[in-house]
Design an enzyme around this catalytic site. Sequence first.
Site, PDB file in Angstrom:
ATOM      1  N   ASN A   6     -11.405 -11.215  14.081  1.00 30.72           N
ATOM      2  CA  ASN A   6     -10.738 -12.514  14.106  1.00 30.72           C
ATOM      3  C   ASN A   6     -10.283 -12.766  15.551  1.00 30.72           C
ATOM      4  O   ASN A   6      -9.277 -12.226  15.991  1.00 30.72           O
ATOM      5  CB  ASN A   6      -9.534 -12.465  13.145  1.00 30.72           C
ATOM      6  CG  ASN A   6      -8.808 -13.783  13.068  1.00 30.72           C
ATOM      7  OD1 ASN A   6      -9.136 -14.743  13.765  1.00 30.72           O
ATOM      8  ND2 ASN A   6      -7.799 -13.831  12.209  1.00 30.72           N
ATOM      9  N   ARG A  42     -14.827 -14.370  12.212  1.00 30.33           N
ATOM     10  CA  ARG A  42     -14.160 -15.610  11.834  1.00 30.33           C
ATOM     11  C   ARG A  42     -14.469 -16.700  12.850  1.00 30.33           C
ATOM     12  O   ARG A  42     -14.274 -16.500  14.058  1.00 30.33           O
ATOM     13  CB  ARG A  42     -12.655 -15.388  11.767  1.00 30.33           C
ATOM     14  CG  ARG A  42     -11.944 -16.642  11.338  1.00 30.33           C
ATOM     15  CD  ARG A  42     -10.476 -16.410  11.216  1.00 30.33           C
ATOM     16  NE  ARG A  42      -9.843 -17.575  10.650  1.00 30.33           N
ATOM     17  CZ  ARG A  42      -8.585 -17.606  10.272  1.00 30.33           C
ATOM     18  NH1 ARG A  42      -7.854 -16.543  10.375  1.00 30.33           N
ATOM     19  NH2 ARG A  42      -8.072 -18.703   9.787  1.00 30.33           N
ATOM     20  N   HIS A  76      -8.254 -23.928   8.426  1.00 30.74           N
ATOM     21  CA  HIS A  76      -7.535 -22.946   7.585  1.00 30.74           C
ATOM     22  C   HIS A  76      -8.230 -22.721   6.243  1.00 30.74           C
ATOM     23  O   HIS A  76      -7.612 -22.310   5.260  1.00 30.74           O
ATOM     24  CB  HIS A  76      -6.072 -23.384   7.311  1.00 30.74           C
ATOM     25  CG  HIS A  76      -5.190 -23.342   8.507  1.00 30.74           C
ATOM     26  ND1 HIS A  76      -4.243 -24.315   8.776  1.00 30.74           N
ATOM     27  CD2 HIS A  76      -5.090 -22.443   9.519  1.00 30.74           C
ATOM     28  CE1 HIS A  76      -3.613 -24.019   9.880  1.00 30.74           C
ATOM     29  NE2 HIS A  76      -4.109 -22.886  10.358  1.00 30.74           N
ATOM     30  N   ARG A 112       1.760 -27.554  18.871  1.00 38.61           N
ATOM     31  CA  ARG A 112       0.846 -28.710  18.809  1.00 38.61           C
ATOM     32  C   ARG A 112       1.573 -29.918  18.237  1.00 38.61           C
ATOM     33  O   ARG A 112       2.400 -29.777  17.335  1.00 38.61           O
ATOM     34  CB  ARG A 112      -0.363 -28.393  17.922  1.00 38.61           C
ATOM     35  CG  ARG A 112      -1.142 -27.197  18.388  1.00 38.61           C
ATOM     36  CD  ARG A 112      -2.266 -26.868  17.415  1.00 38.61           C
ATOM     37  NE  ARG A 112      -2.485 -25.427  17.390  1.00 38.61           N
ATOM     38  CZ  ARG A 112      -3.144 -24.782  16.436  1.00 38.61           C
ATOM     39  NH1 ARG A 112      -3.687 -25.452  15.433  1.00 38.61           N
ATOM     40  NH2 ARG A 112      -3.282 -23.481  16.480  1.00 38.61           N
ATOM     41  N   GLU A 168      -6.705 -14.019   4.495  1.00 40.67           N
ATOM     42  CA  GLU A 168      -8.007 -14.537   4.933  1.00 40.67           C
ATOM     43  C   GLU A 168      -9.031 -13.413   5.081  1.00 40.67           C
ATOM     44  O   GLU A 168     -10.209 -13.591   4.809  1.00 40.67           O
ATOM     45  CB  GLU A 168      -7.850 -15.274   6.265  1.00 40.67           C
ATOM     46  CG  GLU A 168      -7.113 -16.594   6.114  1.00 40.67           C
ATOM     47  CD  GLU A 168      -5.947 -16.739   7.073  1.00 40.67           C
ATOM     48  OE1 GLU A 168      -5.237 -15.726   7.293  1.00 40.67           O
ATOM     49  OE2 GLU A 168      -5.739 -17.844   7.589  1.00 40.67           O
TER      50      GLU A 168
END
Length: 403
Positions: free
Chosen positions: A9, A97, A185, A245, A389
Site C-alpha cells: 500500500n 493498492r 476508498h 484537503r 482494506e
Amino acid sequence: MADSVLIINAGSSSLKFSLYRENTDKEFVSSANGLLEGIGTKPHLIIKNDNKEIIFEKNWTDPELFKPSARDKLFDETIEWLFHHLGDDTIIGIGHRFVHGGAKYSAPALANDSVYEDLKALTPFVPLHQPGSLSPLRVMLNKNPEIPQVACFDTAFHATMPDYAKRFALPRKYFDDGVRRYGFHGLSYQYIVHYLQETNSPLATGKVIVAHLGNGASVTAIKNGKCVDTSMSFTPLDGLVMGTRCGKMDAAIILYMLQEEKLSPDEIQDLIWKKSGLLGVSELSSDMRDIIHEIKTNGAKSEYAQQALDLFTYRLVGEIGRLIASLKGVDGIIFTAGIGEHSPSLRYEVCKTLNWLGVSIDDEANQSGAVTISKPESKILIQTIPTNEEYIMLKEVLKFTNK
Ligand code: ADP
C-alpha cells in the site's frame, strides 16, 4: 516452508506492506508488516513481526537516496531484505493498492506490462497518488514476473454508480476524456459490505450510508451491497472537509487564485491538498485528536479548533443528507476509519444532528466501542465497524492463485 502473500500500500512519500503467511489451518494470517517512510526526504524503514516487535530497521545515509527519484531503489532494497527474511517460504501472490483504476478497471486486475501502462496513463488524474503505487509494481514486475501481481483499485467499488452520479455537468467531450466522478476508498467500502454479509446483517440488503473518516474522508451510499453515489469524485479531494484537503468548493475559486491572487498551479495544488481542511481552518492541526483535545482543554480560547470541528461535522451531515435523498431512505449509518472508529464525540455530534431522522444514539454503547451504537428504538441502525482494506486485497490476490 509455507506460502505467503505480500500486500503493498504505497502513498506519495511512504510505503506500507504486510506479509500474510498460511498456517496449518490453511488460513493466511498476518506475519510481518513494514513501513518505509520519508521517501524524498530522509528514508527510514521499520519492519515488525506480528507481536509488534521490531525485526528490522534501517536509516539510509547516502544523500543520493534522499531524492524522490530514489523511490525504486529504496523499495528494491526493502524487498531484497524481505525475500531474504522469508527463507524457505514462498510468495505466491502480491497485491498492489491503486487509488485510481480509471473507467477501464472496475475489478482487480492481474498486472502485466500493458496494465502497468494503462495505470501510468492515469497519472495526470491523481499526480500525488499514482506514481507511489506504480513504482513498486514496476520493481516487482521486473524482479518477479512469475509471481501473480494483482492491482486492487479504490475506484472499482463505485463502478456501479448510475450515469447521473458519474457525470459532471460539463460538455460531453470531457466525460469521454475521463473527466468523471469516480469515487475512492472503495476497498474500505467493499470490506464493510463483506462484513455485513458475513454477519448476516439486515443492512447487507438494505440502504446504508458508510462514513469512512480518516485523514482522507468520504461517505458512500450503498443499496443492496452496491454503490449508488459517493462524496469524492474526480480525485480524492472532493466532498467532505478532511485533515488537510478542502473538500468540495466552488470551482471558480481556483480561477480566482490563479488570476487575482497570482498563485501558481503548484501553489494552488499545495494549498488545496496539504494546507486546507482541519489544518487550514484550525491553524492548529490536521489531526482530529488535536482538535478535540484543544477544545476540551482550552474552552473559549479554542475558537478556531471549534470552527474547524463544526465545519467538518456540518459538511459531513450535509453530505449524509444528500446521500439519503439519493437512496430515497436509509436503514443504517456506519462509521469507519481513524476518526469514525475512534472518536465517540464526533459520532455523537453527527447522530445528534440527525435526530430529526429518528436517529437515537446509545451513549454507553458509543463510548464503549460497541458495534451497534443506536438504541433499540432508533429508526436507523447506527454502527461502528473497523475497516480492513488489506483483508479485501488478500482475498482478491488469493483468487488469482491456486488457493
Ligand atoms: P488514513 O486516512 O491515513 O488511512 P486513518 O484512517 O488511520 O488514516 O485515520 C487517521 C486519522 O484518524 C488521524 O489523523 C486522526 O485525525 C484520526 N483519529 C485517530 N484516532 C483518533 C481518536 N481517538 N479520536 C479522534 N480522531 C482520531
